[in-house]
Scaffold this active site. Structure first.
Site, PDB file in Angstrom:
ATOM      1  N   GLU A  36      -1.577  35.037  11.504  1.00 39.69           N
ATOM      2  CA  GLU A  36      -0.328  34.667  10.866  1.00 39.69           C
ATOM      3  C   GLU A  36       1.024  34.864  11.583  1.00 39.69           C
ATOM      4  OE1 GLU A  36       0.030  37.810   7.592  1.00 39.69           O
ATOM      5  OE2 GLU A  36      -0.612  39.262   8.947  1.00 39.69           O
ATOM      6  N   CYS A  91      -5.789  32.787   2.985  1.00 37.29           N
ATOM      7  CA  CYS A  91      -5.506  33.714   2.022  1.00 37.29           C
ATOM      8  C   CYS A  91      -3.908  33.899   1.581  1.00 37.29           C
ATOM      9  CB  CYS A  91      -6.226  35.192   2.324  1.00 37.29           C
ATOM     10  SG  CYS A  91      -5.297  35.903   3.553  1.00 37.29           S
ATOM     11  N   ASP A 103       2.939  34.389   6.115  1.00 36.94           N
ATOM     12  CA  ASP A 103       3.712  34.787   7.429  1.00 36.94           C
ATOM     13  C   ASP A 103       3.805  33.959   8.271  1.00 36.94           C
ATOM     14  OD1 ASP A 103       4.884  37.406   6.768  1.00 36.94           O
ATOM     15  OD2 ASP A 103       2.772  38.172   6.735  1.00 36.94           O
ATOM     16  N   HIS A 129       5.788  39.914  -1.865  1.00 34.90           N
ATOM     17  CA  HIS A 129       4.686  40.520  -2.306  1.00 34.90           C
ATOM     18  C   HIS A 129       5.049  41.030  -3.874  1.00 34.90           C
ATOM     19  CE1 HIS A 129       3.862  40.967   1.916  1.00 34.90           C
ATOM     20  NE2 HIS A 129       2.583  40.903   1.380  1.00 34.90           N
TER      21      HIS A 129
HETATM   22  C1  PEP Z   1       0.176  36.144   4.306  1.00 35.95           C
HETATM   23  O1  PEP Z   1       0.843  36.391   5.140  1.00 35.95           O
HETATM   24  O2  PEP Z   1      -0.338  34.805   4.186  1.00 35.95           O
HETATM   25  C2  PEP Z   1      -0.662  36.891   3.706  1.00 35.95           C
HETATM   26  C3  PEP Z   1      -1.948  36.803   3.093  1.00 35.95           C
HETATM   27  O3  PEP Z   1      -0.335  38.436   3.861  1.00 35.95           O
HETATM   28  P1  PEP Z   1       0.782  38.996   3.134  1.00 35.95           P
HETATM   29  O4  PEP Z   1       1.364  38.132   2.173  1.00 35.95           O
HETATM   30  O5  PEP Z   1       0.385  40.224   2.447  1.00 35.95           O
HETATM   31  O6  PEP Z   1       1.996  39.150   3.945  1.00 35.95           O
HETATM   32 MG    MG Z   2       1.150  38.448   5.827  1.00 37.83          MG
END
Ligand code: PEP
Ligand code: MG
Length: 577
Positions: free
Chosen positions: A435, A506, A459, A194
């Site tokens: 995920e 995403c 994930d 993140h």
């Molecule tokens: C993901 O896991 O791809 C996602 C978009 O969520 P995050 O990166 O916030 O875990």
């Molecule tokens: Mg995620």
């Protein structure tokens, strides 16, 4: 001049002086106070210097982030002026002959002990945790002054710098002052963490896994951070600086050219429309959504509203942020994800218990279902925001259909209660992030129950490959293009298409150049990514023939055995366009 190679986590080039954030050694030699008055004098000097420093920090934070964010420093100042706290330290010097350092240490520990022994309920527990960390913080600051050791503090920076750290957390980034921080170098970290995602949103060049950066780089060394290649140049020559200024210019020209793709719909070469949308973390990111002409917000990571704050935002505060985003989008789609706390994201006032495997522990919807009041508050804020425009809500880290049903029934209860109270509300589509592998394998079942879906590949890859997305040691196994990932994606997309529902991706994969033909070939309907990548991806998609991409992807699904096989075929595809 000397170079370090790392991995690029956020593009762009920056040139500035190094500012290291390394926790200094604050251990001290315990010695009896030979001159008690002198010891008390040292203590007061350190207290005064700490208060002055905190006053400056507070003023900077208020200027940069707002009045609310400065409050925590105000409470530190108050604690340092607290007569009970000061006289306890003095008493230990006078009665026990302690040196100022030890007297401060013992008094701070006594205060923490006292707080803890007064805990009578869960709410107090959260408050005590905050106060405990406040005491630890002020002790650290005063000790620094007693020992004459300067503590690193980003809020005291008043000139352009490149931050050099061992590791950098999402909360660190949330508190950075974008006016002065021009780039980031860290010894650890991963591209899909993140922190990296936030750096890309902020357009801050960032290089991770820069081996021995802390040892090799000294404070105030001049650095070039080349976020395009992953190179850090330490104390460059004059010629190198000139060369890099040219590269910055060329990079900016390239970025400018992309502006031609603004205000265009995203279509493949053979005219198939796909939607390219933005991932955001809070309302500060809304401007970048418009600047990049995103067709919607495909992922609003609501937990970022909670990060870097010293309290949990109330229903009203959350509602105001969500409404702002809905207003801003003027009818374009917006997908809010409920809190995804846990693992690498922690929020103040809600410290999770230590778990042996936090990525497999209480995070995402698991946390929300276990902290129902927090969950219900967020759902109410979102439902209120829907009266200003249609929204979607998705739940993160869902493993089973039962979890989704439970979340949906809590949502239904809140909605019904609000309706009874006469609250205005609009259309809300409900769905999940896929995920977790179990959810991926149940995609056909989820497809029957949910209104919307978004695939979180960051994930999904870590759980499919059993390779922690943050652990550099297994980065070789964190293969976003492994055939296992591709087959899983195909199953998800096909399952939702069978039910006549579209699929969004995403995760960071959605903005990776090499993955774009793959995702187009799989039939993905919507790509959501950091705003910075939108125009680049739109340009690339405009050159792809979706039927040809599908043919290649079918071959990959049938024949590829390794990640390298996939990379080779996709590179071949890209070379031809
Ligand atoms: C993901 O896991 O791809 C996602 C978009 O969520 P995050 O990166 O916030 O875990
Ligand atoms: Mg995620």
């Amino acid at each position: 001049m000397h170079k370090i190679e790392g991995i690029s986590a956020s593009e762009g080039i920056a040139i500035a002086k190094a500012y290291k954030i390394v926790e200094p050694d604050l251990s001290f030699k315990d010695h009896p106070a030979s001159d008690k008055d002198k010891e008390i004098g040292r203590l007061h000097e350190a207290l005064t210097a700490s208060i002055e420093e905190l006053t400056t920090i507070k003023a900077n934070i208020v200027d940069n982030l707002g009045e609310k964010e400065g409050l925590v420093f105000q409470s530190h100042i108050q604690m340092l002026s607290d007569p009970e706290f000061i006289s306890s330290i003095e008493q230990l010097i006078l009665d026990k002959n302690f040196c100022a350092e030890k007297a401060l240490d013992v008094t701070s520990n006594n205060f923490i002990h006292l707080f803890k022994s007064n805990v009578t309920n869960v709410w107090m527990k959260a408050q005590i945790r905050e106060r405990t960390s406040d005491v630890i913080d002020i002790k650290r600051r005063v000790l620094g002054h007693l020992l004459n050791i300067k503590l690193p503090d980003l809020s005291l920076v008043d000139k352009p710098v490149i931050v050099v750290a061992k590791d950098i957390t999402p909360s660190d980034i949330a508190q950075l002052n974008g006016k002065y921080v021009k780039g980031i170098v860290a010894e650890f970290g991963a591209q899909t963490s993140h922190s990296s995602i936030m750096a890309r949103t902020l357009k801050l060049p960032m290089i991770l896994r820069a081996k021995d950066a802390i040892k090799e780089i000294r404070n105030d060394d001049e650095l070039i951070v080349d976020g395009l290649s992953g190179t850090i140049v330490i104390n460059p020559t004059r010629l190198q600086v000139i060369d890099y200024h040219q590269r910055i210019k060329a990079f900016n020209v390239e970025m400018k050219k992309l502006q031609g793709f603004k205000e265009k719909l995203t279509t493949t070469e053979d005219n198939r429309h796909v939607s390219v949308e933005a991932n955001i973390g809070n309302d500060n990111d809304l401007k970048s959504v418009t600047d990049s002409s995103a067709e919607g917000i495909g992922l609003y990571r609501t937990e970022f509203l909670f990060l870097g704050q010293n309290h949990i935002p109330s229903e009203q505060e959350q509602f105001e942020s969500y409404r702002k985003a809905v207003f801003h989008m003027k009818g374009r789609p917006i997908v809010f994800r409920t809190l995804d706390i846990g693992n690498d994201k922690q929020i103040n006032g809600l410290k999770l218990t230590n778990e042996p495997n936090p990525a497999l522990g209480i995070r995402g919807l698991r946390l929300s279902l276990g902290s129902e009041e927090l969950f219900r508050t967020q759902l109410r804020a979102l439902i209120r925001a829907s009266s200003y425009g249609e929204i979607s809500i998705i739940f993160p880290m869902v493993s089973t259909i039962d979890e989704y049903r439970r979340a949906r029934s809590i949502y239904d209860e809140e909605r019904a209660a609000m309706k009874k109270d006469g609250q205005n509300m609009g259309t809300v589509n409900l769905g999940v992030m896929i995920e977790v592998p179990s959810a991926a394998l149940l995609a056909d079942e989820f497809a029957k129950e949910v209104d919307v879906v978004s695939v979180g590949t960051n994930d999904l890859v870590q759980y499919l490959m059993a390779a922690d997305r943050m652990d550099g040691k297994v980065a070789g196994l964190y293969q976003q293009l492994n055939p296992a990932v591709i087959r899983t994606l195909k199953y998800i997309v096909d399952s939702f298409h069978t039910e006549g529902k579209s699929v969004s991706i995403c995760g960071e994969l959605a903005s990776m150049r090499i993955a774009i033909p793959l995702l187009i070939g799989l039939g993905v309907d919507s790509f959501s990514m950091n705003s910075e990548s939108i125009l680049k991806v739109r340009k690339l998609i405009s050159k792809i023939d979706s039927k040809y991409a599908k043919k290649i992807v079918d071959q990959i699904v049938r024949n590829a055995a390794t990640s390298d096989d996939v990379v080779k075929q996709l590179n071949n595809f890209l070379d031809k366009i």
